[in-house]
Write a protein that holds these residues in place. Structure first.
Motif, PDB file in Angstrom:
ATOM      1  N   PHE A  93    -121.330  57.033  77.271  1.00 47.59           N
ATOM      2  CA  PHE A  93    -121.488  58.190  78.156  1.00 47.59           C
ATOM      3  C   PHE A  93    -122.965  58.534  78.325  1.00 47.59           C
ATOM      4  O   PHE A  93    -123.417  58.836  79.436  1.00 47.59           O
ATOM      5  CB  PHE A  93    -120.701  59.395  77.621  1.00 47.59           C
ATOM      6  CG  PHE A  93    -120.870  60.631  78.461  1.00 47.59           C
ATOM      7  CD1 PHE A  93    -120.388  60.680  79.761  1.00 47.59           C
ATOM      8  CD2 PHE A  93    -121.512  61.744  77.958  1.00 47.59           C
ATOM      9  CE1 PHE A  93    -120.551  61.809  80.551  1.00 47.59           C
ATOM     10  CE2 PHE A  93    -121.679  62.877  78.730  1.00 47.59           C
ATOM     11  CZ  PHE A  93    -121.200  62.917  80.033  1.00 47.59           C
ATOM     12  N   LEU A  94    -123.733  58.463  77.237  1.00 47.65           N
ATOM     13  CA  LEU A  94    -125.171  58.726  77.330  1.00 47.65           C
ATOM     14  C   LEU A  94    -125.840  57.705  78.250  1.00 47.65           C
ATOM     15  O   LEU A  94    -126.647  58.068  79.112  1.00 47.65           O
ATOM     16  CB  LEU A  94    -125.812  58.710  75.938  1.00 47.65           C
ATOM     17  CG  LEU A  94    -127.323  58.915  75.890  1.00 47.65           C
ATOM     18  CD1 LEU A  94    -127.728  60.244  76.518  1.00 47.65           C
ATOM     19  CD2 LEU A  94    -127.817  58.830  74.447  1.00 47.65           C
ATOM     20  N   ALA A  95    -125.497  56.436  78.102  1.00 49.35           N
ATOM     21  CA  ALA A  95    -126.054  55.410  78.988  1.00 49.35           C
ATOM     22  C   ALA A  95    -125.664  55.686  80.436  1.00 49.35           C
ATOM     23  O   ALA A  95    -126.497  55.561  81.348  1.00 49.35           O
ATOM     24  CB  ALA A  95    -125.572  54.024  78.556  1.00 49.35           C
ATOM     25  N   GLN A 151    -121.811  68.523  76.917  1.00 53.19           N
ATOM     26  CA  GLN A 151    -123.048  69.237  77.242  1.00 53.19           C
ATOM     27  C   GLN A 151    -124.196  68.777  76.360  1.00 53.19           C
ATOM     28  O   GLN A 151    -125.331  68.637  76.831  1.00 53.19           O
ATOM     29  CB  GLN A 151    -122.862  70.747  77.105  1.00 53.19           C
ATOM     30  CG  GLN A 151    -122.140  71.357  78.278  1.00 53.19           C
ATOM     31  CD  GLN A 151    -122.076  72.870  78.172  1.00 53.19           C
ATOM     32  OE1 GLN A 151    -122.087  73.450  77.093  1.00 53.19           O
ATOM     33  NE2 GLN A 151    -122.013  73.514  79.317  1.00 53.19           N
ATOM     34  N   LEU A 152    -123.921  68.551  75.094  1.00 49.74           N
ATOM     35  CA  LEU A 152    -124.967  68.066  74.190  1.00 49.74           C
ATOM     36  C   LEU A 152    -125.488  66.700  74.637  1.00 49.74           C
ATOM     37  O   LEU A 152    -126.700  66.469  74.659  1.00 49.74           O
ATOM     38  CB  LEU A 152    -124.434  67.991  72.757  1.00 49.74           C
ATOM     39  CG  LEU A 152    -124.202  69.323  72.067  1.00 49.74           C
ATOM     40  CD1 LEU A 152    -123.400  69.125  70.779  1.00 49.74           C
ATOM     41  CD2 LEU A 152    -125.520  70.022  71.778  1.00 49.74           C
ATOM     42  N   VAL A 153    -124.581  65.815  75.013  1.00 51.71           N
ATOM     43  CA  VAL A 153    -124.994  64.471  75.423  1.00 51.71           C
ATOM     44  C   VAL A 153    -125.719  64.512  76.767  1.00 51.71           C
ATOM     45  O   VAL A 153    -126.740  63.833  76.949  1.00 51.71           O
ATOM     46  CB  VAL A 153    -123.793  63.504  75.446  1.00 51.71           C
ATOM     47  CG1 VAL A 153    -124.215  62.119  75.934  1.00 51.71           C
ATOM     48  CG2 VAL A 153    -123.182  63.400  74.052  1.00 51.71           C
ATOM     49  N   VAL A 154    -125.244  65.326  77.693  1.00 57.20           N
ATOM     50  CA  VAL A 154    -125.950  65.465  78.971  1.00 57.20           C
ATOM     51  C   VAL A 154    -127.341  66.057  78.728  1.00 57.20           C
ATOM     52  O   VAL A 154    -128.325  65.651  79.360  1.00 57.20           O
ATOM     53  CB  VAL A 154    -125.132  66.326  79.967  1.00 57.20           C
ATOM     54  CG1 VAL A 154    -125.965  66.732  81.168  1.00 57.20           C
ATOM     55  CG2 VAL A 154    -123.892  65.560  80.424  1.00 57.20           C
ATOM     56  N   VAL A 176    -126.770  64.397  66.884  1.00 61.88           N
ATOM     57  CA  VAL A 176    -125.560  65.069  67.359  1.00 61.88           C
ATOM     58  C   VAL A 176    -124.335  64.516  66.620  1.00 61.88           C
ATOM     59  O   VAL A 176    -123.476  65.284  66.176  1.00 61.88           O
ATOM     60  CB  VAL A 176    -125.400  64.913  68.895  1.00 61.88           C
ATOM     61  CG1 VAL A 176    -124.011  65.327  69.356  1.00 61.88           C
ATOM     62  CG2 VAL A 176    -126.478  65.733  69.607  1.00 61.88           C
ATOM     63  N   LEU A 177    -124.262  63.203  66.467  1.00 56.48           N
ATOM     64  CA  LEU A 177    -123.122  62.613  65.767  1.00 56.48           C
ATOM     65  C   LEU A 177    -123.066  63.073  64.312  1.00 56.48           C
ATOM     66  O   LEU A 177    -121.972  63.309  63.779  1.00 56.48           O
ATOM     67  CB  LEU A 177    -123.169  61.087  65.854  1.00 56.48           C
ATOM     68  CG  LEU A 177    -122.919  60.518  67.251  1.00 56.48           C
ATOM     69  CD1 LEU A 177    -123.186  59.013  67.273  1.00 56.48           C
ATOM     70  CD2 LEU A 177    -121.518  60.832  67.730  1.00 56.48           C
TER      71      LEU A 177
END
Length: 191
Positions: A93-95, A151-154, A176-177
């Motif tokens: 998702f981050l990529a 939201q954290l990853v975005v 985060v993880l």
């Protein structure tokens, strides 16, 4: 009524979408359509026959990217480790969030009927299922919502959009993880 595409036309369409995904990632949503046709090894007429507007091609690329991302989430749901599955999908998702080069913004007003599904709902559902598995296994904090996690990853994607440090996005995601994990935190909840 839309007729099904012949095999050759389906292949051309898929090649155009794959080339567009590459070119949009490199040059942004206003990239040259002629370059996309060249890389797909089709003529401009073939590109326009399948995608009469730039927006139609952008929507097709966005649909393809989201389907691949959520399809990967579906595959990971069968993983033996819900914690590892969630971590792997969040990396994907981050990529996805970092590689858009503005494509998401270019089609921000896309209606679910244009895309064929509600992209936000589809991503949220995938995140909810993976997070739910990790929470049920006891590996993820119970007080975390899928929306918070996304939201954290975005936020990481936005904060690292202009970074020269190639390791920074993954390092921040690791933090985060660690915060998500019950096991790394000793099984207790946050104070």
């Amino acid at each position: 009524m839309d007729r099904p595409l012949r095999a050759h036309a389906r292949r051309n369409q898929a090649r155009v979408v794959a080339a567009a995904r590459e070119v949009f990632a490199e040059a942004g949503p206003e990239a040259s359509l002629n370059e996309i046709a060249r890389r797909a090894e089709v003529g401009p007429g073939t590109l326009y026959r399948h995608f009469p507007t730039r927006r139609a091609l952008q929507i097709a690329v966005l649909r393809d990217r989201i389907e691949a991302l959520c399809g990967r989430g579906d595959e990971l749901l069968t993983s033996a480790s819900p914690d590892d599955a969630l971590a792997e999908w969040l990396r994907a998702f981050l990529a996805h969030a970092r590689s858009g080069q503005g494509l998401g913004g270019a089609v921000m007003t896309v209606a679910p009927d244009e895309l064929g599904f509600d992209c936000h709902e589809r991503i949220m559902d995938t995140a909810a299922r993976l997070l739910g598995n990790a929470q049920r296994s006891g590996s993820a904090r119970a007080d975390l919502s899928p929306g918070d996690l996304l939201q954290l990853v975005v936020g990481i994607a936005l904060a690292t959009a202009q970074t020269d440090d190639a390791d920074e996005p993954d390092r921040l995601l690791g933090i985060v993880l660690d915060a998500v994990s019950q096991r790394r935190r000793g099984g207790g909840s946050a104070q």
